[in-house]
Design a protein around this motif. Sequence first.
Motif, short mmCIF file in Angstrom:
data_model
loop_
_atom_site.label_atom_id
_atom_site.label_comp_id
_atom_site.label_asym_id
_atom_site.label_seq_id
_atom_site.Cartn_x
_atom_site.Cartn_y
_atom_site.Cartn_z
N TYR A 30 0.83 -1.20 0.00
CA TYR A 30 0.00 0.00 0.00
C TYR A 30 0.87 1.26 0.00
O TYR A 30 0.54 2.24 -0.67
CB TYR A 30 -0.98 0.02 1.18
CG TYR A 30 -1.94 1.18 1.06
CD1 TYR A 30 -2.91 1.18 0.06
CD2 TYR A 30 -1.84 2.28 1.89
CE1 TYR A 30 -3.76 2.26 -0.10
CE2 TYR A 30 -2.69 3.37 1.74
CZ TYR A 30 -3.65 3.34 0.75
OH TYR A 30 -4.49 4.42 0.58
N TYR A 31 1.96 1.22 0.72
CA TYR A 31 2.88 2.36 0.72
C TYR A 31 3.45 2.59 -0.68
O TYR A 31 3.55 3.73 -1.14
CB TYR A 31 4.00 2.14 1.74
CG TYR A 31 4.94 3.30 1.88
CD1 TYR A 31 4.50 4.52 2.37
CD2 TYR A 31 6.28 3.17 1.55
CE1 TYR A 31 5.37 5.59 2.51
CE2 TYR A 31 7.16 4.24 1.70
CZ TYR A 31 6.70 5.44 2.17
OH TYR A 31 7.55 6.50 2.32
N ALA A 34 0.86 4.18 -2.76
CA ALA A 34 0.75 5.60 -2.44
C ALA A 34 1.81 6.40 -3.20
O ALA A 34 1.54 7.52 -3.66
CB ALA A 34 0.88 5.82 -0.93
N ARG A 38 1.28 9.31 -5.93
CA ARG A 38 1.89 10.62 -5.71
C ARG A 38 2.53 11.14 -7.00
O ARG A 38 2.42 12.31 -7.33
CB ARG A 38 2.95 10.53 -4.62
CG ARG A 38 3.60 11.86 -4.30
CD ARG A 38 4.65 11.73 -3.23
NE ARG A 38 4.07 11.18 -2.01
CZ ARG A 38 4.75 10.90 -0.91
NH1 ARG A 38 6.05 11.12 -0.88
NH2 ARG A 38 4.17 10.41 0.15
N TYR A 66 -3.18 16.83 -4.18
CA TYR A 66 -2.74 15.65 -3.43
C TYR A 66 -2.18 16.09 -2.07
O TYR A 66 -2.54 15.56 -1.03
CB TYR A 66 -1.69 14.90 -4.25
CG TYR A 66 -1.02 13.75 -3.54
CD1 TYR A 66 -1.46 12.45 -3.74
CD2 TYR A 66 0.07 13.96 -2.70
CE1 TYR A 66 -0.83 11.39 -3.10
CE2 TYR A 66 0.70 12.91 -2.06
CZ TYR A 66 0.25 11.63 -2.27
OH TYR A 66 0.86 10.57 -1.63
N TYR A 70 -2.93 15.48 1.80
CA TYR A 70 -1.93 14.60 2.43
C TYR A 70 -1.29 15.21 3.67
O TYR A 70 -1.22 14.58 4.73
CB TYR A 70 -0.85 14.26 1.39
CG TYR A 70 0.21 13.30 1.86
CD1 TYR A 70 0.03 11.93 1.70
CD2 TYR A 70 1.39 13.75 2.44
CE1 TYR A 70 0.99 11.04 2.12
CE2 TYR A 70 2.35 12.86 2.87
CZ TYR A 70 2.16 11.50 2.70
OH TYR A 70 3.12 10.63 3.12
N SER A 94 -7.57 2.76 1.31
CA SER A 94 -7.40 2.23 -0.05
C SER A 94 -8.65 2.47 -0.88
O SER A 94 -8.56 2.75 -2.08
CB SER A 94 -7.03 0.74 -0.01
OG SER A 94 -8.05 -0.02 0.56
N SER A 97 -8.56 6.16 -1.89
CA SER A 97 -7.57 6.33 -2.96
C SER A 97 -8.09 5.80 -4.28
O SER A 97 -7.91 6.42 -5.33
CB SER A 97 -6.27 5.61 -2.62
OG SER A 97 -5.60 6.25 -1.58
N ALA A 124 -3.71 8.23 0.56
CA ALA A 124 -2.27 7.97 0.61
C ALA A 124 -1.67 8.39 1.94
O ALA A 124 -0.62 7.87 2.35
CB ALA A 124 -1.58 8.68 -0.54
N ALA A 127 -0.60 5.58 4.36
CA ALA A 127 0.32 4.53 3.94
C ALA A 127 1.50 4.33 4.89
O ALA A 127 1.74 3.21 5.36
CB ALA A 127 0.82 4.80 2.53
#
Length: 194
Positions: A30-31, A34, A38, A66, A70, A94, A97, A124, A127
Motif C-alpha cells: 500500500y505504501y 501511495a 503521488r 494531493y 496529504y 485504499s 484512494s 495515501a 500509507a
Amino acid sequence: MENTANTAFSNTKNQIQKIGWAIFFVGILYYCFAYLLRVYPSVMVDPLLKQFNMTAGQFGNMTAFYYYAYAPMQIPVGMAVDRFGVRRALISASLISLVGIILFTFAPTLGLAELGRFLVGIGAAFAYVTALKIATLWLPSRYFATATGVVTGTGMLAAVFTDLYLTHLVQMSGYKHALYFCIICGVVIFALIF
C-alpha cells in the motif's frame, strides 16, 4: 514431553512471525501504491495539459491537490489508526484512494480531476503510518528499524518504477492506459487488505 512442547511452541512462534511478515508486506504494497499515486502526473504532463486545456500553473495546482489533503491528514491519520485499527484504516484509505484515481481518470473537468487528486491524497496519507503500525503489532520489536528501512526503501523503488514503467506505458499506449494500470493496482491492493 517438555521437549515436544518447546518444539510446538517454537513452530507456532515461527508461523506467527511468517504471518506477521506477510501482513507487513501488504502494508508495504500500500505504501508503494501511495508513491505511485503521488508521482503519476509527472509522467503524463503533456497529455494532461491537453486534456484539461490548462496552463503549467494550473497543472501544478492540480497536482498539489494531493498535498493539500496529504499534509494536514498526518495527525488525524495516526489517531484514526490508533482508534479504529490498522485493517479498518487501510480498507478505508485504499477505498478512498481508489475512488480518487477513478474520478481522476474519468474526470471531464479540471475541478473533478482536482477532487480526485484530493481524495488520493487523503487515502495515501495512511500509507506510511499504517505500515509502521503493522510493524509494531506483527513483527518482533528488534526488527522495527529494519522494517522502517524496508518501508522507506521500497517506497523509493516504487517511485523509480513508476517513473520508468508509466513513462513507457504513456508513450506506448497513452496516458489513459497508464491510469487504468493505477486503478488495477488499487483494486488488487484493496483485495489484499480486505
